[in-house]
Motif scaffolding. Structure first.
Motif, short mmCIF file in Angstrom:
data_model
loop_
_atom_site.label_atom_id
_atom_site.label_comp_id
_atom_site.label_asym_id
_atom_site.label_seq_id
_atom_site.Cartn_x
_atom_site.Cartn_y
_atom_site.Cartn_z
N TRP A 133 1.24 -8.93 -5.51
CA TRP A 133 1.49 -7.51 -5.00
C TRP A 133 0.68 -7.13 -4.35
N ILE A 134 0.80 -6.52 -2.80
CA ILE A 134 -0.08 -5.92 -2.10
C ILE A 134 0.14 -4.87 -1.82
N TYR A 135 -0.53 -3.58 -2.01
CA TYR A 135 -0.50 -2.34 -2.03
C TYR A 135 -1.16 -1.82 -0.94
N LEU A 136 -0.43 -1.54 0.25
CA LEU A 136 -0.98 -0.93 1.54
C LEU A 136 -1.35 0.69 0.89
N VAL A 137 -2.46 1.13 1.00
CA VAL A 137 -2.81 2.53 0.42
C VAL A 137 -2.43 3.39 1.46
N ASP A 138 -2.86 3.48 2.69
CA ASP A 138 -2.37 4.57 3.51
C ASP A 138 -1.03 4.55 3.87
N SER A 139 -0.47 3.47 3.92
CA SER A 139 0.95 3.39 4.33
C SER A 139 2.06 3.88 3.06
N GLY A 140 1.48 3.60 1.92
CA GLY A 140 2.15 3.92 0.72
C GLY A 140 3.27 2.87 0.51
N ILE A 141 2.88 1.52 0.95
CA ILE A 141 3.69 0.31 0.78
C ILE A 141 3.31 -0.67 -0.18
N VAL A 142 4.18 -1.10 -0.84
CA VAL A 142 4.14 -2.20 -1.82
C VAL A 142 4.64 -3.51 -1.27
#
Length: 149
Positions: A124-133
């Protein structure tokens, strides 16, 4: 419950050799997360999803941004280029806590997409600024969605 948490912490990161090639390729631009850091990022991302079985996110009721049948580095690169800036912080989790999680810029995830996907059958990759997993299940492709609030 406390005993279970202690055993998870004791087992966390005990197999860094799984990501050794990846770490060598990226160098100092990647941060190997401690157990506490891993759990903090998981709490604001993966932990907000329900689960299906033991290792799949439940996407029902979640804003799915994109699905991709691709399950290779090229598919991940394409997805990341649409969803995040190259300098956005990304956290990579694997399906096994024995492999430590990583924090690095999305551009580096793109550059090392093939190596990242070789580290496990699921991640799983969590894109911190975008709030997307982004969820990866080998052989099934990618699902990207907004973290539930």
């Amino acid at each position: 419950m406390q005993e279970k948490a202690l055993s998870a912490e004791a087992g966390y990161g005990t197999h860094p050799e799984v990501i050794a090639v990846l770490l060598a390729a990226i160098g100092d631009a990647v941060l190997v997360l401690s157990y506490e850091e891993d759990r903090s990022f998981a709490a604001v991302s993966l932990g907000r999803f329900g689960s299906v079985g033991s290792s799949r996110l439940d996407w029902s009721g979640v804003e799915v941004v994109q699905r991709s049948p691709a399950f290779d580095g090229e598919g991940l690169r394409e997805l990341l280029s649409r969803l995040a800036r190259p300098d956005e912080l990304a956290v990579v989790f694997w399906g096994n806590l024995a492999v430590p999680s990583l924090a690095l810029e999305t551009g580096l995830v793109e550059a090392q997409a093939d190596a990242i996907l070789k580290c496990g059958y699921e991640c799983w990759i969590y894109l911190v600024d975008s709030g997307i997993v982004i969820e990866f299940q080998d052989g099934e492709g990618f699902t990207a969605g907004r973290v539930p609030s």
